[in-house]
Design an enzyme around this catalytic site. Structure first.
Site, PDB file in Angstrom:
ATOM      1  N   SER A 299       0.828  -1.210   0.000  1.00 40.67           N
ATOM      2  CA  SER A 299       0.000   0.000   0.000  1.00 40.67           C
ATOM      3  C   SER A 299       0.856   1.251   0.000  1.00 40.67           C
ATOM      4  CB  SER A 299      -0.923   0.001   1.223  1.00 40.67           C
ATOM      5  OG  SER A 299      -0.165  -0.107   2.421  1.00 40.67           O
TER       6      SER A 299
ATOM      7  N   GLY B  28       2.760  18.367   4.520  1.00 36.14           N
ATOM      8  CA  GLY B  28       4.099  17.902   4.196  1.00 36.14           C
ATOM      9  C   GLY B  28       4.425  18.111   2.736  1.00 36.14           C
TER      10      GLY B  28
ATOM     11  N   GLU C 265       5.552  11.238  -0.803  1.00 37.55           N
ATOM     12  CA  GLU C 265       4.515  12.115  -0.246  1.00 37.55           C
ATOM     13  C   GLU C 265       3.425  12.400  -1.261  1.00 37.55           C
ATOM     14  OE1 GLU C 265       5.041  15.055   2.585  1.00 37.55           O
ATOM     15  OE2 GLU C 265       7.014  14.351   3.245  1.00 37.55           O
TER      16      GLU C 265
END
Lengths: 397, 235
Positions: free
Chosen positions: A146, A258, A379
């Site tokens: 994942s 982030g 990210e």
């Protein structure tokens, strides 16, 4: 007509010198990080990259300089310099070494951030203090199965009385090689799907957590990216950050912020590559003139400078919006998407401008080129950013 | 500690219309950083109780005071002048300002950088010493404070080696490169510096004669270095 227009100008038109204006503190921070990077990081960049390890003395110095708790309140040992302070620090560090930049980025925009927003007072007192003084943190979300599909994570946290037992393997975890604190997303009730995902804090001294394989990477090699293995890892219910079953929310929101940090890392990288290659091009002469003065080179450099400016404006804009409490999700996604594209493009050009010298490890260009690639991946991949942006555009129709 | 807000050492200075282009990045004079560090070391050793950073400059010079306070100075004095006043300021006048401030500050040691990297005059510490009739230890590469704090020993770098002088306090010490390596201000200290007091005074109200005694005849870029040439022989 004329009177109306001049009233407009005096009312709000000339308030900001430029969208890139920094206040006094931000300038002081920027100067300090620039000097720090030049003296404490620059001499070791290639060595750390080759051995794939961040110098422990450097990590220690980042703590001493207050760079690991930039936004953290003074009462927890932090620097209280605001989110934009983090953004500037991340950018300046990336101009010299994107690996150090990402270490500081994860610490501030992901780990510290989670506690700012969802930590109890007791958790803030304990963990923010550790994180701003001497403990590196990691954000453990991704697994082998994942990545983009984060909610498909398989790590389980089973309730046993007043405790939880965590079992699972996390992968691709930044900072994990040196971390002493782990924020781990685990599912307490898979029957609830993603609504069972809960955020737990696990400290490095817990016998149930250990570091597994370290990835051998193309770029940002001195940033440790490892497997983090949770095996019968026992934590008390006080280790839950935020609410039970609300971990998915923490993951999404923390990563939205982030994202701006990564955007900042990418513009710093692009600038670092650009500055180094342009300087070289004005020194290297061929056919009786510096190669940078040939029109072809000038045009390429102008285009790169323009792209970096655009990316910087997007990153700074998203950062200011977040500071102002505005909804910044789309702007952050756009900033990260674009900044990572610009970083790749500029770093690639920089190698070419430096010619043969751009291809060898004795000079900085090839490292920037290798480091840039990760921007489009971590990210939130570029495809995911595009998806997020499309969703926001179309939901407004 | 006297600090000067000068052209940043990274900037390549250019001459425009007979004057040095001043609209470039400014920061604290590197030798003044060394001076601030010297004062901080004494404070950390418990020898010094208070560090006051002083600058004479335009409004923006306050940035260097903030830097000094971020490095650990307790408070600052900013003698503010209009840009025209600052441009015309000569070293004797700067020294007179310090001498005037001594009446209020009563410093035990006046730390300064040995010279400013913009005009490289290297006058002010020596002039302050003369005006106040106190000893001077210039080009300091080493410093020791006596146990009774009534005197100091300054090791100076001179042309033929080093010389150590002992002098009673108050004294002026001008700092040279090898005295220390200035610390980076940590981020928490940078943020705390905001709260430290800056006492502002107007240059024009200090009762100092600002008429220039020196006339600048010409200001030009150094002649570009010509390349070498080949000669047939050297006879």
């Amino acid at each position: 007509m004329m009177r109306g227009m001049s009233r407009l100008a005096t009312r709000g038109g000339a308030r900001y010198k430029s969208l890139l204006t920094l206040n006094e503190d931000e300038v002081a921070l920027q100067d300090m990080v620039k000097a720090f990077a030049k003296e404490e990081i620059a001499p070791y960049v290639m060595e750390m990259d080759e051995v794939q390890k961040m110098r422990p003395e450097l990590i220690q110095k980042c703590f001493e300089q207050g760079l690991m708790g930039i936004e953290t309140a003074e009462q927890y040992g932090g620097s209280d310099a605001g989110f934009f302070g983090s953004i500037i620090a991340i950018e300046e560090l990336a101009k010299v070494d994107p690996s150090v930049s990402v270490m500081v980025d994860v610490q501030n925009t992901l780990v510290n951030n989670a506690f700012f927003r969802w930590g109890t007072d007791a958790q803030k007192e304990k963990y923010l203090r550790m994180l701003s003084t001497n403990t590196l943190g990691s954000f453990c979300l991704s697994e082998a199965g994942s990545g983009s599909d984060a909610f498909a994570l398989k790590t389980r946290a089973e309730k046993k009385g007043d405790e939880y037992v965590i079992n699972g393997n996390k992968m691709w975890i930044t900072n994990s090689g040196e971390a002493g604190l782990f924020l781990v997303m685990a599912n307490v009730d898979p029957s609830k799907g993603y609504k069972g995902i809960t955020c737990f804090v696990v400290t490095g001294d817990n016998p149930g957590v250990r570091i597994g394989k370290k990835e051998n990477k193309l770029g940002i090699r001195s940033s440790s990216t490892c497997e983090v293995i949770f095996e019968d890892c026992v934590v008390s219910k006080d280790a839950i950050v935020g609410e039970l079953g609300k971990g998915y929310k923490i993951a999404i929101e923390v990563l939205n912020e982030g994202r701006i940090g990564i955007g900042s890392q990418m513009i710093g990288l692009a600038q670092g590559a650009f500055d180094t290659a342009v300087k070289y091009s004005m020194e290297r002469e061929q056919f009786g003139q510096p190669i940078g003065t040939f029109q072809g080179m000038q045009h390429q450099q102008a285009q790169c400078a323009t792209n970096i400016m655009a990316a910087r404006l997007m990153v700074y804009n998203a950062a200011r919006m977040k500071e102002a409490g505005e909804n910044f999700v789309m702007e952050a996604a756009m900033a990260k998407l674009y900044a990572s594209q610009v970083a790749q493009q500029v770093a690639s050009q920089a190698v070419e401008w430096m010619g043969g010298v751009g291809f060898v490890k004795d000079y900085p260009a090839e490292k920037f080129y290798r480091d840039a690639k990760i921007g489009a991946i971590y990210e939130g991949t570029s495809n995911i950013q595009l998806q997020t942006i499309a969703k926001m555009i179309q939901s407004n129709l | 500690v006297g600090v000067k807000h000068t052209v940043d050492y990274n900037i390549k200075v250019k001459v425009k219309d007979g004057k040095v282009a001043k609209d470039v990045k400014h920061s604290m004079n590197p030798f003044c950083e060394i001076a601030t560090e010297a004062a901080m070391k004494l404070k950390e050793a418990g020898v010094v109780t208070e560090i006051v950073a002083v600058t004479i400059g335009n409004a923006k010079a306050a940035e260097s005071l903030t830097k000094a306070m971020a490095m650990g100075a307790d408070r600052s004095v900013h003698v503010v002048g209009e840009q025209a006043e600052i441009d015309g300021l000569e070293t004797l006048q700067v020294a007179k300002v310090f001498a005037k401030l001594h009446e209020e500050l009563q410093g035990d040691i006046y730390f300064m950088g040995k010279q400013a990297i913009d005009d490289d005059q290297c006058h002010v510490p020596q002039m302050v010493s003369a005006l106040l009739n106190i000893p001077q230890g210039t080009f300091a590469a080493g410093l020791k404070v006596a146990d009774d704090k009534s005197s100091i020993e300054v090791t100076r770098e001179v042309d033929d080696g080093s010389q150590t002088l002992s002098m009673k306090l108050p004294a002026v010490v001008s700092c040279d490169l090898r005295l220390n390596t200035p610390r980076f201000a940590t981020l928490p200290n940078i943020m705390k510096a905001k709260k430290k007091p800056i006492d502002k005074k107007k240059l024009s109200e200090m009762g100092i004669d600002l008429t220039p005694r020196v006339e600048v005849v010409e200001c030009a870029q150094p002649v570009e270095r010509q390349g070498g040439g080949k000669v047939a022989d050297v006879d």
